[in-house]
Each structure stands twice: as structure tokens, then as C-alpha cells.
Enzyme design. Structure first.
Site, PDB file in Angstrom:
ATOM      1  N   GLY A  13       0.887  -1.256   0.006  1.00  0.00           N
ATOM      2  CA  GLY A  13       0.086  -0.088   0.176  1.00  0.00           C
ATOM      3  C   GLY A  13       0.677   1.418  -0.036  1.00  0.00           C
ATOM      4  O   GLY A  13       2.102   1.185  -0.236  1.00  0.00           O
ATOM      5  N   ASN A  38      -6.375  -2.964  -1.752  1.00  0.00           N
ATOM      6  CA  ASN A  38      -6.297  -1.529  -2.219  1.00  0.00           C
ATOM      7  C   ASN A  38      -4.985  -1.144  -2.693  1.00  0.00           C
ATOM      8  O   ASN A  38      -4.269  -0.171  -2.490  1.00  0.00           O
ATOM      9  CB  ASN A  38      -6.481  -0.731  -0.890  1.00  0.00           C
ATOM     10  CG  ASN A  38      -6.885   0.665  -1.112  1.00  0.00           C
ATOM     11  OD1 ASN A  38      -7.514   1.193  -2.304  1.00  0.00           O
ATOM     12  ND2 ASN A  38      -6.372   1.597  -0.379  1.00  0.00           N
ATOM     13  N   LEU A  66      -4.908 -11.295   6.091  1.00  0.00           N
ATOM     14  CA  LEU A  66      -4.790 -11.653   7.426  1.00  0.00           C
ATOM     15  C   LEU A  66      -5.935 -12.171   8.227  1.00  0.00           C
ATOM     16  O   LEU A  66      -6.083 -12.519   8.959  1.00  0.00           O
ATOM     17  CB  LEU A  66      -4.484 -10.223   8.208  1.00  0.00           C
ATOM     18  CG  LEU A  66      -3.257  -9.487   7.816  1.00  0.00           C
ATOM     19  CD1 LEU A  66      -2.964  -8.384   8.821  1.00  0.00           C
ATOM     20  CD2 LEU A  66      -1.987 -10.363   7.896  1.00  0.00           C
ATOM     21  N   SER A 131      -3.754   6.118  14.179  1.00  0.00           N
ATOM     22  CA  SER A 131      -4.082   7.558  13.641  1.00  0.00           C
ATOM     23  C   SER A 131      -4.385   8.593  14.386  1.00  0.00           C
ATOM     24  O   SER A 131      -4.943   8.634  15.520  1.00  0.00           O
ATOM     25  CB  SER A 131      -5.314   6.918  12.519  1.00  0.00           C
ATOM     26  OG  SER A 131      -5.838   8.187  12.067  1.00  0.00           O
ATOM     27  N   TYR A 155     -14.345   3.409  11.492  1.00  0.00           N
ATOM     28  CA  TYR A 155     -12.860   3.234  11.151  1.00  0.00           C
ATOM     29  C   TYR A 155     -12.063   3.715  12.418  1.00  0.00           C
ATOM     30  O   TYR A 155     -11.312   2.973  12.842  1.00  0.00           O
ATOM     31  CB  TYR A 155     -12.518   3.996   9.917  1.00  0.00           C
ATOM     32  CG  TYR A 155     -11.104   4.459   9.814  1.00  0.00           C
ATOM     33  CD1 TYR A 155     -10.049   3.341   9.359  1.00  0.00           C
ATOM     34  CD2 TYR A 155     -10.267   5.649  10.197  1.00  0.00           C
ATOM     35  CE1 TYR A 155      -8.669   3.571   9.367  1.00  0.00           C
ATOM     36  CE2 TYR A 155      -9.157   5.907  10.007  1.00  0.00           C
ATOM     37  CZ  TYR A 155      -8.320   4.505   9.678  1.00  0.00           C
ATOM     38  OH  TYR A 155      -6.791   4.861   9.728  1.00  0.00           O
ATOM     39  N   LYS A 159      -9.308   1.621  15.191  1.00  0.00           N
ATOM     40  CA  LYS A 159      -8.091   2.188  15.318  1.00  0.00           C
ATOM     41  C   LYS A 159      -7.745   2.315  17.173  1.00  0.00           C
ATOM     42  O   LYS A 159      -6.905   1.598  17.774  1.00  0.00           O
ATOM     43  CB  LYS A 159      -7.561   3.463  15.042  1.00  0.00           C
ATOM     44  CG  LYS A 159      -7.303   3.573  13.517  1.00  0.00           C
ATOM     45  CD  LYS A 159      -6.168   2.402  13.032  1.00  0.00           C
ATOM     46  CE  LYS A 159      -5.869   2.379  11.614  1.00  0.00           C
ATOM     47  NZ  LYS A 159      -4.976   1.111  11.311  1.00  0.00           N
TER      48      LYS A 159
HETATM   49  P1  NAD Z   1      -3.313   1.451   1.767  1.00  0.00           P
HETATM   50  O1  NAD Z   1      -4.688   1.150   1.373  1.00  0.00           O
HETATM   51  O2  NAD Z   1      -2.712   2.113   0.812  1.00  0.00           O
HETATM   52  O3  NAD Z   1      -2.397   0.257   2.352  1.00  0.00           O
HETATM   53  C1  NAD Z   1      -3.065  -0.781   3.093  1.00  0.00           C
HETATM   54  C2  NAD Z   1      -2.725  -2.071   2.527  1.00  0.00           C
HETATM   55  O4  NAD Z   1      -3.299  -3.348   3.351  1.00  0.00           O
HETATM   56  C3  NAD Z   1      -3.179  -2.227   1.118  1.00  0.00           C
HETATM   57  O5  NAD Z   1      -2.119  -2.652   0.410  1.00  0.00           O
HETATM   58  C4  NAD Z   1      -4.214  -3.304   1.376  1.00  0.00           C
HETATM   59  O6  NAD Z   1      -4.428  -4.173  -0.013  1.00  0.00           O
HETATM   60  C5  NAD Z   1      -3.694  -4.146   2.500  1.00  0.00           C
HETATM   61  N1  NAD Z   1      -4.830  -4.798   3.236  1.00  0.00           N
HETATM   62  C6  NAD Z   1      -5.973  -4.358   3.655  1.00  0.00           C
HETATM   63  N2  NAD Z   1      -6.628  -5.219   4.229  1.00  0.00           N
HETATM   64  C7  NAD Z   1      -5.823  -6.564   4.368  1.00  0.00           C
HETATM   65  C8  NAD Z   1      -5.957  -7.897   4.800  1.00  0.00           C
HETATM   66  N3  NAD Z   1      -7.144  -8.216   5.500  1.00  0.00           N
HETATM   67  N4  NAD Z   1      -4.992  -8.718   4.432  1.00  0.00           N
HETATM   68  C9  NAD Z   1      -3.794  -8.261   3.887  1.00  0.00           C
HETATM   69  N5  NAD Z   1      -3.607  -7.234   3.458  1.00  0.00           N
HETATM   70  C10 NAD Z   1      -4.727  -6.198   3.768  1.00  0.00           C
HETATM   71  O7  NAD Z   1      -3.419   2.441   3.125  1.00  0.00           O
HETATM   72  P2  NAD Z   1      -2.106   3.277   3.720  1.00  0.00           P
HETATM   73  O8  NAD Z   1      -2.588   4.646   3.451  1.00  0.00           O
HETATM   74  O9  NAD Z   1      -0.919   2.893   3.286  1.00  0.00           O
HETATM   75  O10 NAD Z   1      -2.369   3.027   5.126  1.00  0.00           O
HETATM   76  C11 NAD Z   1      -1.660   2.131   5.914  1.00  0.00           C
HETATM   77  C12 NAD Z   1      -2.014   2.101   7.443  1.00  0.00           C
HETATM   78  O11 NAD Z   1      -1.938   3.607   7.845  1.00  0.00           O
HETATM   79  C13 NAD Z   1      -3.671   1.529   7.458  1.00  0.00           C
HETATM   80  O12 NAD Z   1      -3.770   0.744   8.812  1.00  0.00           O
HETATM   81  C14 NAD Z   1      -4.202   3.192   7.713  1.00  0.00           C
HETATM   82  O13 NAD Z   1      -5.445   2.934   8.537  1.00  0.00           O
HETATM   83  C15 NAD Z   1      -3.142   3.806   8.395  1.00  0.00           C
HETATM   84  N6  NAD Z   1      -3.208   5.134   8.351  1.00  0.00           N
HETATM   85  C16 NAD Z   1      -3.390   5.793   7.127  1.00  0.00           C
HETATM   86  C17 NAD Z   1      -3.626   7.160   6.967  1.00  0.00           C
HETATM   87  C18 NAD Z   1      -3.624   7.706   5.659  1.00  0.00           C
HETATM   88  O14 NAD Z   1      -4.095   8.804   5.792  1.00  0.00           O
HETATM   89  N7  NAD Z   1      -3.286   7.089   4.557  1.00  0.00           N
HETATM   90  C19 NAD Z   1      -3.405   7.932   8.497  1.00  0.00           C
HETATM   91  C20 NAD Z   1      -3.510   7.321   9.544  1.00  0.00           C
HETATM   92  C21 NAD Z   1      -3.247   5.920   9.617  1.00  0.00           C
HETATM   93  C1  WQD Z   2      -8.250  17.225   5.154  1.00  0.00           C
HETATM   94  C2  WQD Z   2      -8.930  18.737   4.954  1.00  0.00           C
HETATM   95  C3  WQD Z   2     -11.393  18.471   4.702  1.00  0.00           C
HETATM   96  C4  WQD Z   2     -11.206  16.621   0.399  1.00  0.00           C
HETATM   97  C5  WQD Z   2      -8.239  11.510   7.218  1.00  0.00           C
HETATM   98  C6  WQD Z   2      -9.142  10.665   8.221  1.00  0.00           C
HETATM   99  C7  WQD Z   2      -8.013  10.562   9.414  1.00  0.00           C
HETATM  100  C8  WQD Z   2      -6.817   9.902   8.822  1.00  0.00           C
HETATM  101  C9  WQD Z   2      -6.262  10.959   7.436  1.00  0.00           C
HETATM  102  C10 WQD Z   2      -6.723   7.712   8.409  1.00  0.00           C
HETATM  103  C11 WQD Z   2     -10.292  18.526   5.875  1.00  0.00           C
HETATM  104  C12 WQD Z   2     -10.612  18.837   3.601  1.00  0.00           C
HETATM  105  C13 WQD Z   2     -10.771  17.044   1.767  1.00  0.00           C
HETATM  106  C14 WQD Z   2     -11.876  17.202  -0.348  1.00  0.00           C
HETATM  107  C15 WQD Z   2     -11.572  19.325   1.070  1.00  0.00           C
HETATM  108  N1  WQD Z   2      -6.745   8.773   7.785  1.00  0.00           N
HETATM  109  N2  WQD Z   2     -11.005  18.336   1.994  1.00  0.00           N
HETATM  110  N3  WQD Z   2     -11.964  18.668   0.053  1.00  0.00           N
HETATM  111  O1  WQD Z   2     -10.368  14.179   7.136  1.00  0.00           O
HETATM  112  O2  WQD Z   2      -8.053  15.364   8.177  1.00  0.00           O
HETATM  113  O3  WQD Z   2      -8.257  12.847   7.889  1.00  0.00           O
HETATM  114  O4  WQD Z   2      -7.228  11.303   6.544  1.00  0.00           O
HETATM  115  O5  WQD Z   2      -6.292   7.332   9.540  1.00  0.00           O
HETATM  116  O6  WQD Z   2      -8.635   9.110   9.880  1.00  0.00           O
HETATM  117  O7  WQD Z   2     -10.034  11.309   8.663  1.00  0.00           O
HETATM  118  O8  WQD Z   2      -7.939  14.295   5.729  1.00  0.00           O
HETATM  119  O9  WQD Z   2      -7.522  14.848   3.457  1.00  0.00           O
HETATM  120  O10 WQD Z   2      -9.750  13.963   4.021  1.00  0.00           O
HETATM  121  O11 WQD Z   2      -9.265  16.232   4.770  1.00  0.00           O
HETATM  122  O12 WQD Z   2     -11.869  20.418   1.370  1.00  0.00           O
HETATM  123  O13 WQD Z   2     -12.131  17.017  -1.419  1.00  0.00           O
HETATM  124  O14 WQD Z   2      -9.303  18.677   3.735  1.00  0.00           O
HETATM  125  O15 WQD Z   2     -12.645  18.638   4.722  1.00  0.00           O
HETATM  126  O16 WQD Z   2     -10.508  19.980   6.257  1.00  0.00           O
HETATM  127  P1  WQD Z   2      -8.590  14.164   7.266  1.00  0.00           P
HETATM  128  P2  WQD Z   2      -8.535  14.793   4.505  1.00  0.00           P
END
Ligand code: NAD
Ligand code: WQD
Length: 349
Positions: A13, A38, A66, A131, A155, A159
């Protein structure tokens, strides 16, 4: 340290690929397990290209899920892992509200299966992707790790529960060492333009959305809320370069390998600086030379006014600090977008 063998779940990912790249560059051996729900194997292929033939021999990719304990057990029966970085999970807030069982099934069951097999094979060092969502709508900023935690949606609840479960596991058995990394808003891409974020469908997050407007895949950016009590009326977040995040994982692993009795502890990974939606749009326009058409829209339900990290604990205890600012984030985001306007698979229609 470099001879250690690390299992990376979800390593195909967005954050996973960038972290695997850094782990290989640091000399670690890496096995990825990912069900490609994804992501795509093309991303793993590009990690191999970037590290070169020799280092890519230290990388194994297994397509597995998993939720299927046998997929995990097979891996552990063939490898002796020193630690696990657990990224795998679903992460779309809106989808989790509509389909909560998907999130409980995938994120909870998948993680519990993983931890049970880790314990069975005596692999008790874990870095977990948490997160900033666990701070909910914080009453105060910057967010400090010991703030009260809240979840705003299914979601976020996964976490929060998974943080609690990790604490229970570490309380029950002092051999466990667990680091919970709370990412703020991960953005940008590797500077080569070969790796980046490639969301399926319409992006939920700001930067991938802006990127798709810039390459002509979407007509305009909806700005959700322009009446917030902030300097320009738009909401404030702590955007962090994915390469800084990747380095944060290397720092967390070093901590796990060198410190006894850490139990289960959380660190924020953010820059400590907030940027508004309009500031991000302006920085992206400057980096790309493209005008991003925008439409002012009502607030998105559940959004907080301003969220950014306190970075003190990570700086002091992990020796890690984010290096990049929003101009560099937008430069690398645009580099990835312009080189790969349709993501890893190219345009399919
Ligand atoms: P992503 O979707 O790009 O990566 C997640 C990966 O996990 C994907 O490749 C998907 O195919 C794999 N996956 C999902 N379920 C699975 C399963 N059951 N078995 C095996 N593989 C599985 O997301 P990312 O942005 O790289 O996020 C990685 C982690 O970080 C996630 O746990 C996400 O919740 C957390 N996180 C992401 C963000 C963000 O904004 N990107 C912010 C905070 C936390
Ligand atoms: C950022 C700002 C929107 C899209 C999310 C998850 C959080 C974490 C990170 C996983 C906000 C604004 C967004 C658009 C916009 N993920 N926005 N137009 O909401 O801070 O956090 O991703 O853990 O759990 O909630 O991130 O990038 O969605 O938004 O104006 O089309 O941009 O309203 O103020 P967010 P975001």
C-alpha cells in the site's frame, strides 16, 4: 540491526511501499503480506527497481489475507521474524460508516489473527499503524499522546480498539514491545516519481483529490467549509511527507530492538505545523504550475477545525523529526501525479 527480518503487513500500500523501500535501504530483510485489496503488485515491482537487484533479493512478497490465519501461519512457519510492522487495514472513513462490519471484520479480526500467530511463534515486537483520528475533535492543540482518546466513526473505533488490545497484550506479557504510531495526514510520494498514492475510485482525502483535478481526472476541488474560525476560514491539518513517515518507522524499529520494558507506547508522527486547505491548494498550484478550480462547499460532517501534532515525544524518544515542509510535499506529489496520472495501472478506458 540491518540483518533483522521484518514482516510488513499491507506493505504493497501507500505508506507500506515507501517504508519497505527505506527498510531495504537500511539493510533489513523484508517479507510483505498483502491481499492487494487496495494496492497492486506493480508497486512492489517498483520498490524492487528502486533498490536494485542486490537489495531486492532481501524482499519477499506474499499475496495473502490476514483474515485467513493459515496465510499468516504459513509465513511464520517458513521465516523467523524479528518484528512486525502492521499497516494492513481498510481506511476510508465514509465507507466505514456505511459498512461497519467490513471494518470490524477486516481491521479487528485480521489484527487479532496476526497477534495470535506472532505470540505462537514468539515474535513479540510490533509497530502498529494508528492514526490522529484517535484524538477525535481535540479540545486543545497540539495533540499530545496522553490526551483522552475518542472515536468519531467505525474506522476510528477500530484504531482505538486496536490500540487498547495492544496495551492489553503488552500488559499481560512483558516480553511484548509495542509502538503505536499515530500518523497525522500522510501525503506526497517518493522523489523518484515511481511510488505514490493510488486510491481506487474517487479519492476521499484532500491531496489525492487535488492531484486528480490537476491531471484532469476530476473537474474541480470541493472545499469543505470556509467558515471555520481559522486565518482563511478553511480547516487546518498537519500534512506529513510519506518519506518522513517511512523514516519514522525505521526509528520505531530501532527503539524496539534497543529498549527493554517499553510495554506499549504511542508516538505522534506529524510535523507539528498546521496548514489550511487553501494553503495546500496554493502550494500545489505553485509546485505544479496548474490552476486548481475550486468550489466553496458546506463543512464535511465530523471534520474538526484544526488538528496538529505535538512532536516532542517522538523527537525525544525516537530521535525522529519530520524534515519536509508543504512545498516539498507538493513538489513530490506533483512529480508522482505528472509521471503517473492514472496511477500504477495506467488508463484502463
Ligand atoms: P493502503 O490502503 O494504501 O494500504 C493498506 C494495505 O493493506 C493495502 O495494500 C491493502 O491491500 C492491504 N490490506 C488491507 N486489508 C488486508 C488484509 N486483510 N490482509 C492483507 N492485506 C490487507 O493504506 P495506507 O494509506 O498505506 O495506510 C496504511 C495504514 O496506515 C492503515 O492501517 C491505515 O489505517 C493507517 N493510516 C493511514 C492514514 C492515511 O491517511 N493514509 C492515516 C493514518 C493511519
Ligand atoms: C483534510 C482537509 C477536509 C477533501 C482523514 C481521516 C483520518 C486520517 C487521515 C486515516 C479537511 C478538506 C478534503 C476534499 C476538502 N486517515 N477536504 N476537499 O479528514 O483530516 O483525515 O485522513 O487514519 O482518520 O479522517 O483528511 O485529507 O480527508 O481532509 O476540502 O475533497 O481537507 O474537509 O479539512 P482528514 P482529508
Amino acid at each position: 540491526m540491518g540483518d533483522k527480518n521484518i514482516l510488513v503487513t499491507g506493505g504493497a500500500g501507500f505508506i507500506g511501499t515507501h517504508t519497505v523501500l527505506q527498510l531495504l535501504n537500511e539493510g533489513f530483510r523484508v517479507s510483505i503480506i498483502d491481499n492487494l485489496d487496495n494496492s497492486s503488485e506493480e508497486a512492489v515491482k517498483r520498490v524492487r527497481e528502486l533498490v536494485g537487484v542486490e537489495l531486492s533479493k532481501k524482499l519477499e512478497f506474499i499475496q495473502g489475507d490476514l483474515r485467513n490465519k493459515d496465510d499468516i501461519a504459513n509465513l511464520f512457519s517458513r521465516n523467523k521474524f524479528d518484528a512486525v510492522i502492521h499497516f494492513a487495514g481498510l481506511k476510508a472513513v465514509g465507507e466505514s460508516v456505511a459498512y461497519p462490519f467490513r471494518y470490524f471484520d477486516n481491521n479487528m479480526i485480521g489484527s487479532i489473527n496476526l497477534y495470535q500467530i506472532m505470540a505462537k511463534y514468539d515474535c513479540k515486537k510490533l509497530v502498529f499503524s494508528s492514526s490522529a483520528t484517535v484524538y477525535g475533535q481535540p479540545d486543545k492543540i497540539p495533540c499530545v499522546e496522553d490526551f483522552e482518546l475518542k472515536a468519531m466513526n467505525p474506522y476510528g473505533r477500530t484504531k482505538l480498539f486496536l490500540e487498547e488490545i495492544a496495551r492489553d497484550i503488552a500488559n499481560a506479557d512483558a516480553e511484548w514491545r509495542v509502538i503505536l504510531l499515530r500518523y497525522f495526514n500522510p501525503v506526497a510520494a517518493h522523489e523518484s516519481g515511481r511510488l505514490g498514492e493510488d486510491p481506487k475510485g474517487i479519492p476521499n482525502n484532500l491531496m489525492p483529490y487535488i492531484q486528480q483535478v490537476a491531471v484532469g481526472r476530476l473537474p474541480e476541488l470541493n472545499i469543505y467549509g470556509h467558515d471555520y474560525p481559522t486565518k482563511d476560514g478553511t480547516a487546518i491539518r498537519d500534512y506529513i511527507h510519506v518519506m518522513d513517515l517511512a523514516d519514522g518507522h525505521v526509528a520505531a524499529l530501532r527503539k524496539l530492538f534497543t529498549t527493554k520494558n517499553i510495554g506499549c507506547t504511542a508516538y505522534n508522527l506529524g510535523t507539528g505545523r498546521g496548514a489550511s486547505v487553501l494553503e495546500m491548494v496554493a502550494a500545489f498550484e505553485k509546485a505544479s504550475g496548474k490552476k486548481i478550480p475550486t468550489k466553496l462547499c458546506p463543512r464535511r460532517p465530523g471534520d474538526a477545525t484544526a488538528v496538529y501534532a505535538s512532536t516532542e515525544k517522538a523527537e525525544k524518544e525516537l530521535g525522529w523529526k519530520a524534515k519536509y515542509g508543504i512545498d516539498e510535499m507538493c513538489r513530490d506529489q506533483w512529480n508522482w501525479a505528472s509521471e503517473n496520472p492514472w496511477g500504477y495501472q495506467g488508463k484502463s478506458n
